[in-house]
Write a protein that holds these residues in place. Structure first.
Motif: not given
Ligand code: ADP
Length: 557
Positions: A460-462, A508-510, A522-524, A548-550
């Motif tokens: 996702n960060a990429i 957020v933006d489909k 993915g985040l699920s 930033t995901f921690t």
């Protein structure tokens, strides 16, 4: 009891008094009669001497006496003299019992009722040497008249005796009852009173022992029951046939949203706990002898109530209600329903595209130069489907908890390094630089799941980065906590959506997400995976600057 004893003693005394008076009168009356008879006999024998000598003249010279009557009767029964009547007027006395006896045997006696009922006459007759009979009589009062005569003093004496008897009866009854009143019924066998009471006390002692044993047993059972029910996560309500609570546990109160301030609800109507219509109906139906079930939504909780009647000899004696917290189950079902609907929709879109392009190729409508392009689109959509199905499989596996993995000691730095290596080609293609910061740590965890989580976060960060952007991953351990940060310089996430991005299929933006091959899962997968590993997932993001995901493991948790 005191009163009964008092009354018995008093009644007995009264009866004894009456019997005593009757006996005394019964004994004295004939005794006095006998005395009188003897006196008459003596008098007659003295008088007879004078009459033998002087005849009637001796009698006529006697002073007049009202108590004694003297009669002289000739041998033929003719009355020659009577001290109280005119002899000439008197009838023949030959047939009088005493006269007849005297004539025959020398003397005779008789008792006869006088004309007035209150007296009776005692007669003594003595035959003289010339054959005449000298009769002396005297009146004695009858028993009735005698009693009536002494009635007043008799009543005073009786009254006095009754008062004395009452005082005695009162004292005696109190004295008899006092030891009974002071009985120590806690220790019946230690009492030393009347012998007659001892068997009763022994019996009471034995019964008390049995009752104590039964009480201890009942208490023990009650404690056992309370212990079991208090540790139940399900709520339990036991009712009698009038809807009153016989027993309940803390879970029942908690599920019904009732505070325990009122210390005890035992004996109170069950509807005090909840007045919901469905609750009332299920209680009533169980008390009518039917099994019932209902689902209540209370204070954000979903509570399933299962009610069963308790039958004794075929009649409903009460009901047992089991309350089960099905909030999680209900929520899971709702999520699953939503997920199924979303999955169907997500699958339908690429399948429709594939079907459309395939139809164009099949019908030969597509120009030969477009064939490669359409085949490429079919391939892309198929790839999308494969990614989607694989994500669905992953999420379902984590959801079910049926993962074939075991925990192991994982070198986090090495694991992150591996993930970055796998994603480096994609990063290079997007002109994103990947870096692993200083720091290392090891953790007892499930490596494939952690790898999957980090893969999704770095991917996702990429994906949501800017050209020439950066992705930095770092790991740190400060004794209590282990943290992994995935930091990017990408597009960022608006604050309002920062928690929603973990929902299934949320983007957020489909269109952008679809464009870059995102599935919205993915985040699920990250969220469920982190929960499976016992970690927390936090997000900090500023739109336009990056996110930033921690992942945080707290060893005190
Ligand atoms: P997708 O497959 O669409 O990437 P995800 O569940 O992984 O689905 O992410 C959900 C959404 O969260 C994405 O569509 C994206 O809008 C947003 N998102 C996720 N990671 C980032 C990030 N690092 N930067 C910006 N937005 C992100």
């Amino acid at each position: 009891m005191t009163k009964r004893i008092f009354r018995s003693i008093l009644a007995t005394s009264f009866a004894v008094l009456l019997v005593g008076i009757a006996v005394i009168i019964g004994i004295l009356y004939p005794y006095f009669g006998g005395q009188l008879e003897k006196e008459l006999e003596n008098e007659a024998s003295y008088l007879s001497l004078s009459v033998e000598k002087d005849g009637v003249t001796a009698l006529e010279q006697l002073p007049h006496s009202s108590s004694t009557r003297i009669t002289l009767i000739a041998s033929d029964g003719t009355v020659l003299y009577d001290s109280q009547a005119d002899a000439a007027q008197m009838e023949n006395h030959a047939d009088r019992e005493e006269v007849r006896d005297a004539m025959e045997n020398g003397s005779g006696r008789a008792w006869r009722q006088s004309d007035t009922l209150d007296e009776q006459n005692i007669y003594y007759a003595l035959r003289l040497s010339n054959g005449n009979v000298l009769r002396i009589s005297s009146a004695q009062r009858s028993v009735v008249s005698l009693v009536l005569g002494v009635l007043q003093p008799l009543l005073w004496v009786a009254l006095l005796l009754i008062i004395l008897a009452a005082v005695f009866a009162s004292r005696a009854s109190k004295k008899i009852v006092a030891p009974l009143n002071s009985l120590d019924l806690e220790n019946p066998e230690k009492n030393d009173i009347y012998d007659e009471v001892s068997p009763l006390l022994t019996k009471i002692g034995r019964q008390q022992k049995t009752i104590r044993q039964q009480l201890a047993e009942a208490k023990h059972r009650q404690e056992e029951f309370s212990l079991i029910t208090s540790h139940m996560s399900e709520g339990l309500l036991v009712l009698d046939s009038r809807m009153d609570l016989l027993s309940y546990n803390e879970s029942a109160l908690r599920l019904l949203g009732v505070s325990e301030e009122n210390s005890s609800y035992a004996g109170k109507n069950v509807l005090v706990l909840n007045r919901n219509e469905a609750f009332r109906e299920v209680v009533e139906s169980s008390l009518a002898g039917h099994h019932g079930e209902t689902l209540l939504s209370l204070n954000g909780l979903s509570c399933q109530i299962i009610a069963n009647p308790v039958l004794t000899d075929g009649a409903v004696a009460g009901a047992v209600l089991l309350l089960v917290d099905v909030t999680e189950k209900t929520q899971r079902e709702a999520i699953r329903r939503e997920f199924t609907a979303n999955v169907s929709h997500e699958l339908k879109t690429p399948l429709t595209s594939i079907s459309g392009f395939a139809e164009l190729l099949q019908n030969g409508i597509a120009k030969p130069e477009d064939t490669k392009k359409f085949a490429g689109r079919i391939f892309d959509e198929a790839q999308r489907l494969i990614t989607l199905v694989s994500d669905i499989i992953k999420i379902s596996q984590i959801d079910e908890g049926h993962l074939p993995y075991t925990s192991e000691n994982v070198d986090l730095r090495a694991l992150i390094s591996g993930v970055l290596d796998r994603l480096r080609p994609a990063a290079e293609q997007a002109d994103i630089s990947l870096s692993l910061q200083e720091g290392s740590a090891s953790l007892e965890t499930v490596a494939p799941i952690l790898e999957e989580i980090l893969y999704n976060l770095v991917d996702n960060a990429i994906k949501y980065n800017k050209k020439g952007g950066k992705v930095a991953v770092s790991v740190e351990k400060d004794g209590r906590q282990t943290r992994i940060h995935v930091q990017d310089t990408g597009i960022g996430i608006p604050p309002a959506q920062q928690q929603r991005i973990f929902e299934r299929f949320y983007r957020v933006d489909k269109s952008h997400s679809k464009e870059i091959g995102g599935t919205g899962l993915g985040l699920s997968i990250v969220k469920h995976g982190a929960a499976y590993l016992g970690a927390q997932i936090l997000v900090e993001s500023t739109p336009g600057e990056g996110s930033t995901f921690t992942l945080v493991w707290d060893s005190t948790c």
